[in-house]
Write a protein that holds these residues in place. Structure first.
Motif, PDB file in Angstrom:
ATOM      1  N   ASP A 101       0.826  -1.207   0.000  1.00 27.96           N
ATOM      2  CA  ASP A 101       0.000   0.000   0.000  1.00 27.96           C
ATOM      3  C   ASP A 101       0.863   1.260   0.000  1.00 27.96           C
ATOM      4  N   LEU A 102       1.917   1.252   0.809  1.00 25.06           N
ATOM      5  CA  LEU A 102       2.812   2.408   0.837  1.00 25.06           C
ATOM      6  C   LEU A 102       3.507   2.611  -0.501  1.00 25.06           C
ATOM      7  N   LEU A 103       3.782   1.522  -1.172  1.00 28.16           N
ATOM      8  CA  LEU A 103       4.452   1.600  -2.470  1.00 28.16           C
ATOM      9  C   LEU A 103       3.619   2.394  -3.470  1.00 28.16           C
ATOM     10  N   GLN A 104       2.288   2.378  -3.282  1.00 29.78           N
ATOM     11  CA  GLN A 104       1.402   3.117  -4.176  1.00 29.78           C
ATOM     12  C   GLN A 104       1.441   4.623  -3.927  1.00 29.78           C
ATOM     13  N   TRP A 105       1.825   5.013  -2.710  1.00 31.04           N
ATOM     14  CA  TRP A 105       1.600   6.404  -2.326  1.00 31.04           C
ATOM     15  C   TRP A 105       2.847   7.162  -1.898  1.00 31.04           C
ATOM     16  N   GLN A 106       3.923   6.459  -1.593  1.00 26.20           N
ATOM     17  CA  GLN A 106       5.135   7.160  -1.179  1.00 26.20           C
ATOM     18  C   GLN A 106       5.858   7.756  -2.384  1.00 26.20           C
ATOM     19  N   SER A 107       6.373   8.943  -2.237  1.00 29.19           N
ATOM     20  CA  SER A 107       7.155   9.581  -3.300  1.00 29.19           C
ATOM     21  C   SER A 107       8.278  10.379  -2.650  1.00 29.19           C
ATOM     22  N   ARG A 108       9.447   9.782  -2.583  1.00 29.21           N
ATOM     23  CA  ARG A 108      10.617  10.417  -1.970  1.00 29.21           C
ATOM     24  C   ARG A 108      11.724  10.564  -3.018  1.00 29.21           C
ATOM     25  N   LYS A 109      11.341  11.124  -4.153  1.00 24.58           N
ATOM     26  CA  LYS A 109      12.274  11.188  -5.273  1.00 24.58           C
ATOM     27  C   LYS A 109      13.545  11.953  -4.942  1.00 24.58           C
ATOM     28  N   TRP A 110      13.465  12.888  -3.995  1.00 25.06           N
ATOM     29  CA  TRP A 110      14.637  13.692  -3.652  1.00 25.06           C
ATOM     30  C   TRP A 110      15.759  12.870  -3.049  1.00 25.06           C
ATOM     31  N   VAL A 111      15.462  11.674  -2.533  1.00 26.33           N
ATOM     32  CA  VAL A 111      16.519  10.902  -1.875  1.00 26.33           C
ATOM     33  C   VAL A 111      17.315  10.057  -2.855  1.00 26.33           C
ATOM     34  N   GLY A 112      16.835   9.903  -4.080  1.00 26.34           N
ATOM     35  CA  GLY A 112      17.446   8.948  -4.973  1.00 26.34           C
ATOM     36  C   GLY A 112      18.142   9.539  -6.170  1.00 26.34           C
ATOM     37  N   ALA A 113      17.908   8.937  -7.320  1.00 26.50           N
ATOM     38  CA  ALA A 113      18.684   9.260  -8.518  1.00 26.50           C
ATOM     39  C   ALA A 113      17.821   9.795  -9.643  1.00 26.50           C
ATOM     40  N   HIS A 114      16.703  10.428  -9.308  1.00 27.02           N
ATOM     41  CA  HIS A 114      15.802  10.896 -10.356  1.00 27.02           C
ATOM     42  C   HIS A 114      16.428  11.978 -11.224  1.00 27.02           C
ATOM     43  N   ALA A 115      17.410  12.710 -10.675  1.00 31.05           N
ATOM     44  CA  ALA A 115      18.044  13.773 -11.459  1.00 31.05           C
ATOM     45  C   ALA A 115      19.218  13.268 -12.293  1.00 31.05           C
ATOM     46  N   MET A 116      19.563  12.007 -12.127  1.00 25.84           N
ATOM     47  CA  MET A 116      20.662  11.449 -12.923  1.00 25.84           C
ATOM     48  C   MET A 116      20.248  11.293 -14.377  1.00 25.84           C
ATOM     49  N   ASP A 117      21.225  11.235 -15.240  1.00 30.12           N
ATOM     50  CA  ASP A 117      20.960  10.911 -16.632  1.00 30.12           C
ATOM     51  C   ASP A 117      20.226   9.572 -16.683  1.00 30.12           C
ATOM     52  N   PRO A 118      19.046   9.498 -17.335  1.00 32.39           N
ATOM     53  CA  PRO A 118      18.250   8.267 -17.304  1.00 32.39           C
ATOM     54  C   PRO A 118      18.997   7.039 -17.808  1.00 32.39           C
ATOM     55  N   GLU A 119      19.822   7.213 -18.836  1.00 32.39           N
ATOM     56  CA  GLU A 119      20.553   6.071 -19.371  1.00 32.39           C
ATOM     57  C   GLU A 119      21.592   5.572 -18.375  1.00 32.39           C
ATOM     58  N   LEU A 120      22.273   6.522 -17.728  1.00 32.25           N
ATOM     59  CA  LEU A 120      23.247   6.149 -16.701  1.00 32.25           C
ATOM     60  C   LEU A 120      22.552   5.466 -15.535  1.00 32.25           C
ATOM     61  N   ARG A 121      21.440   6.045 -15.072  1.00 29.37           N
ATOM     62  CA  ARG A 121      20.699   5.461 -13.954  1.00 29.37           C
ATOM     63  C   ARG A 121      20.255   4.044 -14.272  1.00 29.37           C
ATOM     64  N   SER A 122      19.717   3.837 -15.463  1.00 29.50           N
ATOM     65  CA  SER A 122      19.240   2.514 -15.854  1.00 29.50           C
ATOM     66  C   SER A 122      20.381   1.505 -15.894  1.00 29.50           C
ATOM     67  N   GLY A 123      21.525   1.947 -16.416  1.00 30.22           N
ATOM     68  CA  GLY A 123      22.661   1.037 -16.498  1.00 30.22           C
ATOM     69  C   GLY A 123      23.192   0.653 -15.134  1.00 30.22           C
ATOM     70  N   VAL A 124      23.310   1.641 -14.244  1.00 35.47           N
ATOM     71  CA  VAL A 124      23.789   1.359 -12.895  1.00 35.47           C
ATOM     72  C   VAL A 124      22.782   0.485 -12.152  1.00 35.47           C
ATOM     73  N   ALA A 125      21.500   0.767 -12.313  1.00 32.60           N
ATOM     74  CA  ALA A 125      20.464  -0.018 -11.644  1.00 32.60           C
ATOM     75  C   ALA A 125      20.544  -1.491 -12.052  1.00 32.60           C
ATOM     76  N   GLN A 126      20.744  -1.744 -13.319  1.00 37.07           N
ATOM     77  CA  GLN A 126      20.822  -3.123 -13.781  1.00 37.07           C
ATOM     78  C   GLN A 126      22.030  -3.835 -13.183  1.00 37.07           C
ATOM     79  N   ARG A 127      23.146  -3.120 -13.098  1.00 31.54           N
ATOM     80  CA  ARG A 127      24.349  -3.718 -12.512  1.00 31.54           C
ATOM     81  C   ARG A 127      24.162  -3.972 -11.015  1.00 31.54           C
ATOM     82  N   VAL A 128      23.487  -3.045 -10.323  1.00 32.65           N
ATOM     83  CA  VAL A 128      23.222  -3.225  -8.899  1.00 32.65           C
ATOM     84  C   VAL A 128      22.313  -4.434  -8.674  1.00 32.65           C
ATOM     85  N   LEU A 129      21.243  -4.533  -9.448  1.00 33.61           N
ATOM     86  CA  LEU A 129      20.308  -5.644  -9.281  1.00 33.61           C
ATOM     87  C   LEU A 129      20.983  -6.978  -9.591  1.00 33.61           C
ATOM     88  N   THR A 130      21.842  -6.989 -10.579  1.00 37.85           N
ATOM     89  CA  THR A 130      22.573  -8.217 -10.913  1.00 37.85           C
ATOM     90  C   THR A 130      23.492  -8.617  -9.770  1.00 37.85           C
TER      91      THR A 130
END
Length: 411
Positions: free
Chosen positions: A101-130
């Motif tokens: 339920d919280l996942l539907q409503w929480q928005s704490r974008k300031w704590v993360g990587a929303h301002a990063m270059d989207p391609e860089l963020r996606s690439g790093v995210a995939q490496r982290v998840l792997t």
């Protein structure tokens, strides 16, 4: 015609909902008692300040007394988990059933990587998840060492010196893809895939027929839980508990009134629209006593605290020392149905001392305030495994408190 309550009755309802209305049990505190307390609160806020004790340990001491903190570590680190980390009021331990339920409503974008270059963020995210898929939970520092230096030229970092890996980790945490498996001794998160700590997330990961979440129904469940934890309160109180948007929370309150879960009430001297949860109990008297963490759920909403208890409270950690009125880490002192004093506390582990650096009584504090506070400090010192209590001569309660502490049996 709305039911009418006195302010003292409203206080007793609020204290009972939070498990603060009764004298603590004399028997040793069991894991079941800790679990029941957490189920009642729904969440406990996390904060890194350790001048006294980590903040998420304190609400259980306030309600249960001298308990074994390793019970919480087991609840948050073994299967099935009874508590997990996510954004709620702030960074919090929550009941796992609230996570979807919280996942539907929480928005704490300031704590993360929303301002990063989207391609860089996606690439790093995939490496982290792997990297996390291999099984072992890893800290941000360990993941950084494994992935190597990653150039990140974005500067929107909210004042923290986070590298690209840490920023992406917090982005994935907000999105619900990674969670905290545990914490290190220095309070760093050990990250893992959420599917490893949350059974429903694991089921969704392996399901071919994922259900679309119902955000409106999620909000109703969150506001219902918040109202249970309050017993009585306003729309603003309930929305603030999980930091929910007030407009959506207002719709949920109306639905809960229609469903008979919330009852509109009036309280003499509390002049805002109020609601009492139908599960809320009104005790004949409040007999409890507790020192409350600055991050305790009873004191989350400062306007409610002042309207309900007549207690004006501000955390002064970030106030320059010369401008502080009451001290650095000030805990309100609850006695029966009133908040009657405040004390600036520090655990001086090097000398084995619990330091009361300043002590102030509230106007009209009862005559036994100093004696009761001294006994509460003794209980806290025992819980923190400190050998003595030292009362500094600061504040209008300090002399009486020092005398009361001197009259206690030695620890």
């Amino acid at each position: 015609m709305h039911a009418s309550l006195s302010l003292k009755q409203a206080r007793r309802i609020a204290l009972a909902a939070q498990g603060l209305d009764k004298v603590r049990p004399a028997a040793p505190v069991s894991a079941r008692a800790v679990g029941r307390t957490f189920a009642r609160l729904h969440l406990v806020q996390i904060d890194s300040v350790n001048v006294l004790s980590r903040s998420h340990y304190l609400p259980f001491f306030s309600r249960l007394g001298n308990y074994d903190r390793s019970i919480l570590q087991r609840m948050a680190g073994t299967h099935p988990r009874r508590m997990m980390e996510y954004w709620a009021h702030e960074a919090s331990f929550i009941r796992p059933e609230h996570f979807p339920d919280l996942l539907q409503w929480q928005s704490r974008k300031w704590v993360g990587a929303h301002a990063m270059d989207p391609e860089l963020r996606s690439g790093v995210a995939q490496r982290v998840l792997t990297a996390l898929s291999t099984g072992r939970a890893l800290t941000a520092a360990e993941l950084t060492a494994r992935l190597g230096h990653i150039e990140d030229r974005s500067t929107d970092n909210w004042g923290w010196n986070w590298n690209a890996v840490k920023r992406v980790l917090e982005h994935l945490f907000e999105e619900g893809l990674v969670s905290a498996a545990s914490r290190t001794d220095s309070f760093e998160r050990r990250y893992t895939l959420t599917a490893r700590v949350h059974a429903a997330a694991a089921a969704q990961t392996h399901s071919d027929t994922r259900q679309e979440p119902d955000a409106a129904a999620a909000m109703v469940r969150l506001i219902d839980a918040a109202a249970q934890a309050h017993g009585i309160g306003t729309l603003r109180c309930f929305a603030d508990y999980f930091r929910s948007p007030q407009r959506a929370a207002a719709v949920a309150v109306d639905q809960l009134v229609d469903a008979g879960r919330l009852e509109p009430v009036t309280v003499a001297g509390w002049n805002r629209p109020l609601y009492r949860h139908t599960d809320a109990v009104l005790p004949q008297a409040a007999t409890g006593r507790a020192l409350l963490s600055p991050f305790d759920s009873l004191v989350f909403e400062r306007r409610r605290l002042e309207e309900l208890f007549g207690f004006h409270y501000r955390l002064e950690i970030y106030t320059p020392e010369a401008k502080r009125r009451y001290g650095y880490y000030v805990l309100p002192f609850l006695l029966r149905d009133g908040i009657v004093a405040r004390v600036d506390l520090k655990a001086d582990r090097a000398t084995g001392s619990l330091l009361a650096r300043a002590s102030h009584a509230e106007p009209g504090a009862p005559a036994d305030t100093a004696v009761e506070l001294a006994e509460e400090l003794q209980l806290m010192a025992e819980w923190l495994e400190l050998d003595r209590i030292v009362v500094a001569p600061v504040g209008d309660l300090a002399a009486a408190l020092g005398q009361a502490v001197a009259g206690l049996h030695p620890l």
